[in-house]
Design an enzyme around this catalytic site. Structure first.
Site, short mmCIF file in Angstrom:
data_model
loop_
_atom_site.label_atom_id
_atom_site.label_comp_id
_atom_site.label_asym_id
_atom_site.label_seq_id
_atom_site.Cartn_x
_atom_site.Cartn_y
_atom_site.Cartn_z
N ASP A 38 10.15 -32.89 7.92
CA ASP A 38 10.36 -32.97 9.35
C ASP A 38 9.15 -32.53 10.15
OD1 ASP A 38 12.91 -33.94 9.16
OD2 ASP A 38 13.90 -31.99 9.36
N LYS A 60 11.11 -35.68 14.18
CA LYS A 60 12.08 -35.88 15.25
C LYS A 60 11.67 -35.07 16.47
CE LYS A 60 16.14 -36.57 12.26
NZ LYS A 60 17.47 -36.07 11.92
N MET A 175 15.85 -24.91 20.55
CA MET A 175 15.39 -26.14 21.19
C MET A 175 16.09 -26.37 22.54
SD MET A 175 13.17 -27.11 18.97
CE MET A 175 12.78 -28.82 19.29
#
Length: 496
Positions: A38, A60, A175
């Protein structure tokens, strides 16, 4: 005949510092044939994978996915059914907002064996590296991790805000910077004091770590003014007040410095380890693979003194003896090493070795064993020793995966200064840059170039670099002195 299924390891890579990956995760990464990783995985971890591993980037970002989750699931199943060992490398802990449940379900449905390897989650790791424990007997008896955005139409987390605001001492939002105004508003409106301390931690546990302190009433404006962006943790609670100035991590001498150490050999350098201990992030570039050239029976000298240029040349010589069924007692010449380290390698085979300086200049010519690049480099240093009789025991080739690591680091703007300690480092690093589509002229527009001496400077200038500084002496100590003096992070090409 059906292929026996492999195994998929869903591994937590930790929050950023490559030293925080677990021993089990590290072991599986070394054994992996395929690695799907990732965006939040530190690219430096890729350097520890097998030299033959296939890398698949699954980066992502909010509203921007390189690969959709469904495609990732399909790849895991596909490679698992092909009988491969697969590592799915995820930032933090795979079970904390890592969608590991969906991937495990897809593998289970397809009949592919899998394991989940936990990792250090960012809420705990980033807080610790900022100098803040998430629990404390005087400040926090409870801790919660909350998603900063979810699948709701607005992306604003749909949770029990009243219970969260009044029942949890320390809250870590993941996030959630895009929803920071909403998060602050909901906590205040559901009973949390507007004076509640807040700590933002961006790129926690890495050299890019930044922190910002405030409270629920002020943090939104402060974050906007400081241009804080994801990836970041929002830590809400009284424990945030425990941060007083720089943390233990942020106060390390070389904190925030990203060093690229170019190596021409296979083994990691001691200098890289020393720099990491001082807080630097170190990328040894380019990664090299040793290609052995086992000696044929007719090529093995039995009656000549032998000079080994490296421990690797010693190992391959003795491996050649075994492969050709030659008894060591048939070798009548004396063994010499170019360095103390090489002499130790000779002695590890229960043979007596001497350093080349001990040999008389009037002795008969030697047979020299090593890699061709090493031969040319040492020839300039010991001209009285070197004769045409040279046998190549091995050579080094660049591992292609290292190019992907470089590209990811470059995208994250972690290439800032280059240091060349010798002419050979100029050659290997430049070849690596060119394989990544980079040129010396272009990289000099955004990276400082520092050379260890005049010879490396001449080679760098000839290659097209703009050299800005030459060290006072070609030593690790001189390099560290320069690193401590400079505010800008450095990228270094290592001593070979």
């Amino acid at each position: 005949m059906m292929t026996k299924p492999g195994c998929v390891y869903l591994v937590g890579a930790g929050p950023g510092d490559i030293g925080l990956v677990t021993l089990k995760g590290y072991t599986y990464l070394q054994q992996a044939e395929v690695v799907l990783y990732d965006r939040l995985v530190n690219p430096l971890l890729l350097e520890y994978a097998s030299q033959q591993a296939e890398f698949i980037y699954c980066g992502k970002m909010p509203k921007k996915h390189i690969l959709r989750q469904e495609a990732i699931n399909e790849l895991l199943v596909k490679h698992g059914l092909e009988g491969k060992n697969v590592v799915r490398l995820k930032g933090g802990d795979p079970s904390v907002f890592g969608r590991v449940g969906e991937e495990a379900a897809a593998l289970e449905q397809a009949g592919v064996p899998y394991e989940i390897v936990p990792g250090i989650t960012a809420g705990i790791g980033a807080a610790a590296y900022a100098g803040v424990p998430v629990t404390h007997r005087e400040h926090s008896l409870s801790f919660a991790v909350i998603t900063g955005h979810d699948k709701s139409p607005s992306g604003e987390p749909l949770i029990d805000w009243h219970a969260l605001a009044n029942g949890i001492d320390t809250i870590a939002f993941y996030m959630g910077l895009g929803n920071l105004p909403y998060i602050s508003e909901q906590l205040i409106s559901h009973g949390r004091s507007s004076d509640t301390p807040v700590l933002l931690i961006q790129w926690g546990t890495t050299g890019k770590q930044r922190t910002l302190q405030g409270n629920l009433a002020t943090i939104v404006q402060k974050a906007k003014a400081a241009q804080f962006k994801n990836p970041a943790i929002i830590l809400v609670g009284d424990v945030s007040t425990l941060k007083k100035g720089e943390s233990w991590f942020e106060s390390k001498p070389l904190f925030s410095q990203h060093l690229l150490l170019g190596r021409a050999g296979e083994e990691p350098s001691e200098m890289a380890r020393h720099l990491r201990e001082q807080g630097a992030e170190v990328f040894e570039f380019p990664r090299m693979q040793k290609k052995k050239h086992l000696l044929k029976k007719a090529d093995i000298p039995a009656n000549r003194d032998l000079l080994f240029l490296s421990p690797a040349s010693v190992d391959i010589f003795f491996e050649s003896l075994q492969a050709n069924k030659i008894d060591i007692r048939r070798i009548q010449g004396e063994f010499y090493g170019i360095s103390k380290k090489t002499v130790k390698a000779i002695e590890s085979y229960h043979c007596f070795g001497k350093e080349i300086a001990e040999r008389s200049p009037d002795a008969p010519p030697l047979v020299i064993l090593g890699d061709p690049e090493g031969f040319h480099r040492k020839e300039q240093r010991y001209p009285f020793v070197f004769e045409p009789d040279f046998i190549a025991t091995h050579s080094f080739i660049r591992v292609q995966q290292t190019e992907q690591t470089f590209s990811r680091l470059q995208e994250e703007e972690r290439i800032e200064t280059i240091i060349f300690p010798n002419a050979r480092s100029v050659k290997t690093v430049t070849e690596g840059f060119q394989a990544c589509g980079e040129t010396p002229e272009n990289i000099s527009t955004y990276a400082r170039v520092i050379c260890f001496g005049e010879k490396s400077k001449q080679a760098a200038v000839k290659a097209g670099y703009a050299v800005s500084e030459v060290l006072s002496e070609p030593t690790e100590e001189a390099l560290q002195e320069v690193l401590l003096q400079k505010e800008a992070p450095l990228v270094a090409a290592a001593l070979s």
